[in-house]
Design an enzyme around this catalytic site. Sequence first.
Site, mmCIF file in Angstrom:
data_model
loop_
_atom_site.group_PDB
_atom_site.id
_atom_site.type_symbol
_atom_site.label_atom_id
_atom_site.label_comp_id
_atom_site.label_asym_id
_atom_site.label_seq_id
_atom_site.Cartn_x
_atom_site.Cartn_y
_atom_site.Cartn_z
ATOM 1 N N LYS A 183 0.864 -1.168 0.098
ATOM 2 C CA LYS A 183 0.069 -0.010 0.064
ATOM 3 C C LYS A 183 0.787 1.136 0.038
ATOM 4 O O LYS A 183 0.615 2.236 -0.868
ATOM 5 C CB LYS A 183 -0.893 0.132 1.034
ATOM 6 C CG LYS A 183 -1.654 1.461 1.567
ATOM 7 C CD LYS A 183 -2.476 1.398 2.701
ATOM 8 C CE LYS A 183 -1.893 1.891 4.043
ATOM 9 N NZ LYS A 183 -1.573 3.241 4.453
ATOM 10 N N ASN A 184 1.816 1.325 0.931
ATOM 11 C CA ASN A 184 2.654 2.490 1.013
ATOM 12 C C ASN A 184 3.862 2.640 -0.109
ATOM 13 O O ASN A 184 4.428 3.704 0.069
ATOM 14 C CB ASN A 184 3.350 2.504 2.432
ATOM 15 C CG ASN A 184 2.249 2.772 3.479
ATOM 16 O OD1 ASN A 184 1.042 2.759 3.248
ATOM 17 N ND2 ASN A 184 2.402 2.460 4.753
ATOM 18 N N ARG B 161 -4.301 10.206 4.320
ATOM 19 C CA ARG B 161 -3.197 10.982 4.562
ATOM 20 C C ARG B 161 -2.216 11.122 3.342
ATOM 21 O O ARG B 161 -1.451 12.181 3.086
ATOM 22 C CB ARG B 161 -2.325 10.308 5.566
ATOM 23 C CG ARG B 161 -0.856 10.913 5.803
ATOM 24 C CD ARG B 161 -0.861 12.406 6.577
ATOM 25 N NE ARG B 161 0.740 12.517 6.897
ATOM 26 C CZ ARG B 161 1.016 13.780 7.476
ATOM 27 N NH1 ARG B 161 0.043 14.385 7.874
ATOM 28 N NH2 ARG B 161 2.308 13.977 7.240
ATOM 29 N N CYS C 166 -5.395 8.356 9.227
ATOM 30 C CA CYS C 166 -5.624 7.937 10.704
ATOM 31 C C CYS C 166 -5.188 8.852 11.735
ATOM 32 O O CYS C 166 -4.173 9.649 11.542
ATOM 33 C CB CYS C 166 -4.617 6.848 10.770
ATOM 34 S SG CYS C 166 -5.077 5.240 9.991
ATOM 35 N N ARG D 5 -0.234 15.168 12.853
ATOM 36 C CA ARG D 5 0.292 14.854 11.789
ATOM 37 C C ARG D 5 0.827 15.944 10.922
ATOM 38 O O ARG D 5 0.184 16.342 9.892
ATOM 39 C CB ARG D 5 -0.529 13.803 10.976
ATOM 40 C CG ARG D 5 -0.647 12.380 11.681
ATOM 41 C CD ARG D 5 -1.118 11.247 11.100
ATOM 42 N NE ARG D 5 -0.323 10.510 10.094
ATOM 43 C CZ ARG D 5 -0.763 9.400 9.494
ATOM 44 N NH1 ARG D 5 -1.891 9.262 9.546
ATOM 45 N NH2 ARG D 5 0.226 8.914 8.921
ATOM 46 N N PRO D 6 1.708 16.825 11.646
ATOM 47 C CA PRO D 6 2.120 17.887 10.735
ATOM 48 C C PRO D 6 2.760 17.860 9.305
ATOM 49 O O PRO D 6 3.092 16.630 9.034
ATOM 50 C CB PRO D 6 3.177 18.589 11.672
ATOM 51 C CG PRO D 6 3.575 17.559 12.414
ATOM 52 C CD PRO D 6 2.540 16.611 12.671
ATOM 53 N N GLN E 60 7.773 19.502 7.514
ATOM 54 C CA GLN E 60 8.873 19.280 6.573
ATOM 55 C C GLN E 60 8.639 19.082 5.173
ATOM 56 O O GLN E 60 9.438 19.165 4.580
ATOM 57 C CB GLN E 60 9.397 17.611 7.295
ATOM 58 C CG GLN E 60 9.748 17.572 8.850
ATOM 59 C CD GLN E 60 10.842 18.435 9.178
ATOM 60 O OE1 GLN E 60 11.953 18.499 8.530
ATOM 61 N NE2 GLN E 60 10.634 19.499 9.906
ATOM 62 N N ASP F 136 3.827 0.551 11.802
ATOM 63 C CA ASP F 136 2.833 -0.027 11.445
ATOM 64 C C ASP F 136 2.348 -1.457 11.710
ATOM 65 O O ASP F 136 1.517 -1.867 11.764
ATOM 66 C CB ASP F 136 2.881 0.122 9.836
ATOM 67 C CG ASP F 136 2.782 1.458 9.398
ATOM 68 O OD1 ASP F 136 2.981 1.813 8.047
ATOM 69 O OD2 ASP F 136 2.356 2.398 10.296
ATOM 70 N N ARG G 39 -8.892 -0.297 3.940
ATOM 71 C CA ARG G 39 -8.099 0.913 3.622
ATOM 72 C C ARG G 39 -6.811 0.059 3.121
ATOM 73 O O ARG G 39 -6.021 0.549 2.156
ATOM 74 C CB ARG G 39 -7.753 1.804 4.575
ATOM 75 C CG ARG G 39 -8.990 3.010 4.528
ATOM 76 C CD ARG G 39 -8.833 4.113 5.585
ATOM 77 N NE ARG G 39 -7.611 4.558 5.091
ATOM 78 C CZ ARG G 39 -6.803 5.800 5.825
ATOM 79 N NH1 ARG G 39 -7.184 6.085 6.750
ATOM 80 N NH2 ARG G 39 -5.998 6.034 5.085
HETATM 81 C C1 EPZ Z 1 3.791 6.905 6.450
HETATM 82 O O1 EPZ Z 1 2.970 8.038 7.145
HETATM 83 C C2 EPZ Z 1 2.540 6.018 6.356
HETATM 84 N N1 EPZ Z 1 1.766 6.308 5.268
HETATM 85 C C3 EPZ Z 1 2.272 5.454 7.699
HETATM 86 O O2 EPZ Z 1 1.420 4.160 7.444
HETATM 87 C C4 EPZ Z 1 3.291 5.216 8.357
HETATM 88 O O3 EPZ Z 1 3.129 4.635 9.869
HETATM 89 C C5 EPZ Z 1 4.360 6.281 8.321
HETATM 90 O O4 EPZ Z 1 4.768 6.682 6.979
HETATM 91 C C6 EPZ Z 1 5.736 5.883 9.326
HETATM 92 O O5 EPZ Z 1 6.457 4.787 8.618
HETATM 93 C C7 EPZ Z 1 1.689 6.249 3.882
HETATM 94 O O6 EPZ Z 1 2.885 5.688 3.721
HETATM 95 C C8 EPZ Z 1 0.630 6.547 3.109
HETATM 96 P P1 EPZ Z 1 5.809 10.229 8.549
HETATM 97 P P2 EPZ Z 1 3.708 9.568 6.864
HETATM 98 O O7 EPZ Z 1 5.973 11.402 7.862
HETATM 99 O O8 EPZ Z 1 4.560 9.811 5.690
HETATM 100 C C9 EPZ Z 1 6.484 13.433 11.913
HETATM 101 C C10 EPZ Z 1 -0.307 2.810 7.597
HETATM 102 O O9 EPZ Z 1 -0.781 2.176 8.574
HETATM 103 N N2 EPZ Z 1 6.282 14.606 11.009
HETATM 104 O O10 EPZ Z 1 7.171 9.339 8.468
HETATM 105 O O11 EPZ Z 1 2.645 10.360 7.321
HETATM 106 C C11 EPZ Z 1 5.045 12.630 12.023
HETATM 107 O O12 EPZ Z 1 4.101 13.293 12.967
HETATM 108 C C12 EPZ Z 1 0.185 4.171 7.722
HETATM 109 O O13 EPZ Z 1 0.044 2.157 6.338
HETATM 110 C C13 EPZ Z 1 6.559 15.822 11.174
HETATM 111 O O14 EPZ Z 1 6.708 16.076 12.566
HETATM 112 O O15 EPZ Z 1 4.646 9.215 8.462
HETATM 113 C C14 EPZ Z 1 5.487 11.484 12.768
HETATM 114 O O16 EPZ Z 1 5.472 11.540 14.096
HETATM 115 C C15 EPZ Z 1 -0.043 4.621 9.185
HETATM 116 N N3 EPZ Z 1 6.555 16.617 10.192
HETATM 117 C C16 EPZ Z 1 6.688 11.108 12.198
HETATM 118 O O17 EPZ Z 1 7.216 12.516 11.560
HETATM 119 C C17 EPZ Z 1 6.092 16.453 8.963
HETATM 120 O O18 EPZ Z 1 6.197 17.484 8.153
HETATM 121 C C18 EPZ Z 1 6.564 10.208 10.971
HETATM 122 O O19 EPZ Z 1 5.751 10.557 10.156
HETATM 123 C C19 EPZ Z 1 5.945 15.151 8.590
HETATM 124 C C20 EPZ Z 1 6.003 14.143 9.607
#
Ligand code: EPZ
Length: 418
Positions: free
Chosen positions: A22-23, A93, A117, A122-123, A126, A305, A397
């Site tokens: 999926k990802n 997301r 989710c 979820r800022p 970055q 995950d 999903r």
């Molecule tokens: C991706 O979400 C995945 N979703 C998530 O999978 C997965 O849990 C996550 O990566 C971590 O591996 C998809 O790929 C569609 P992050 P993403 O940006 O990109 C913080 C599932 O179950 N952060 O790596 O949103 C954030 O708050 C889903 O398949 C900032 O602070 O995750 C978090 O604490 C759930 N600023 C950490 O980084 C930003 O601009 C990691 O988030 C972006 C993120």
Amino acid sequence: MEQIVINGGRPLVGTVEVSGSKNAALPILFATILTSDICTIENVPEISDVSLTLEILREMGAKVKEIDKNTFEIDTREAQSGRSSYELVRQMRASTYIMGVELGRFGNAKVGWPGGCNFGLRPIDQHIKAFEALGASYENANGFISITSDKLIGSSIYFDTVSVGATVNAIMASVLAEGTTVIENAAKEPHIVDLANFLNTCGASVRGAGTDVIKVNGCKKLHGCSYAIIPDMIEAGTYMIAAAATKGKLKIENVIPKHLESITAKLCEMQVDVEEDDDFVIVSYGGKLVNVNVKTQPYPGFPTDMHPQMSALMCLAQGTGRITEGVFENRFRYVEEFARMGASIEVAGETAIIEGGKPLNSAPVRAVDLRAGAAMIIAGLSANGKTVIYDIESIERGYDNIVSKLKALGADIEKIEV
Ligand code: EPZ
């Protein structure tokens, strides 16, 4: 309204085929917008997040043709920016990827603030940092994000926190920029590598994906291609844990064992038997389950995950286990559902302390998010008696035909319309 009904207490036995990731599928489907050509994407999982993504691509002006349930031909010649609807975007997301591909292809982007989710804030700071480094400016007005640029110029981006989404967006916004972009403190997940491989197959130059320094040499134009998505490591890990939790034995096919290393290592620590081969693993209950400590981390650490699914197994293991969430602010909403099944879990800060060693009781529970829903299925399969799971759309999903796959492995499980 649909529910999943499980009569648990039966071991899972047999062979299951893992679907496409999926990802990896979501960023790659959005990335077809960058080619202004025709792409054929294979091994796409049959999940609702993919259907939603294809709907959004159609809103953006792409022509999407279903070749079969896992193969799609996407023609993005007529695509334009700013045409996705908030009604669709707000559901997922991964809609944040619209920013990266619209900016990359058209030099501007407009998209509603994405949802997804809800485990804490979820800022997207970055993501914005990457776009601004490339010379774009950003405005957030009336719930819409607008990003504009005269010309995107390659630059250096050093992420403050490891972010899969921000790494994906930085790559997609920079592949057609002028000059070279260096992305540091990048996410190293297999789906980042898959995206880079897709883009390079379309003529891009993305080097270093899978490490924390990714170099993108901007090019003028990308052509279309045919590309097959990698297997879903989280789906694979979910079935690995289900085999152990039901005291069963599963051959899990179409996997890349390297992607599962942290999960395999943790299961072996718990005395679960895991055999690895080129493209499958065989997981069997080893006669007992010993509790462990887990800390979720960005890849190659133990995946966030897999957090709720691992907690389900730890409830069944002898002794006390601790699972610390090292990626998201709060991924513990599943705990109250486990409590309804008699689990003893106490959350202290970002750690759940799990007193294992006794069976879970069947009960009516909710799928509070995608992976928590998978954990509820695992818990229901392990518990004697009837477990009913509500709000199952979150499971659909991200898990391709999970009910029929589990039925084929001997589970007494049904999806019912209420
Ligand atoms: C991706 O979400 C995945 N979703 C998530 O999978 C997965 O849990 C996550 O990566 C971590 O591996 C998809 O790929 C569609 P992050 P993403 O940006 O990109 C913080 C599932 O179950 N952060 O790596 O949103 C954030 O708050 C889903 O398949 C900032 O602070 O995750 C978090 O604490 C759930 N600023 C950490 O980084 C930003 O601009 C990691 O988030 C972006 C993120």
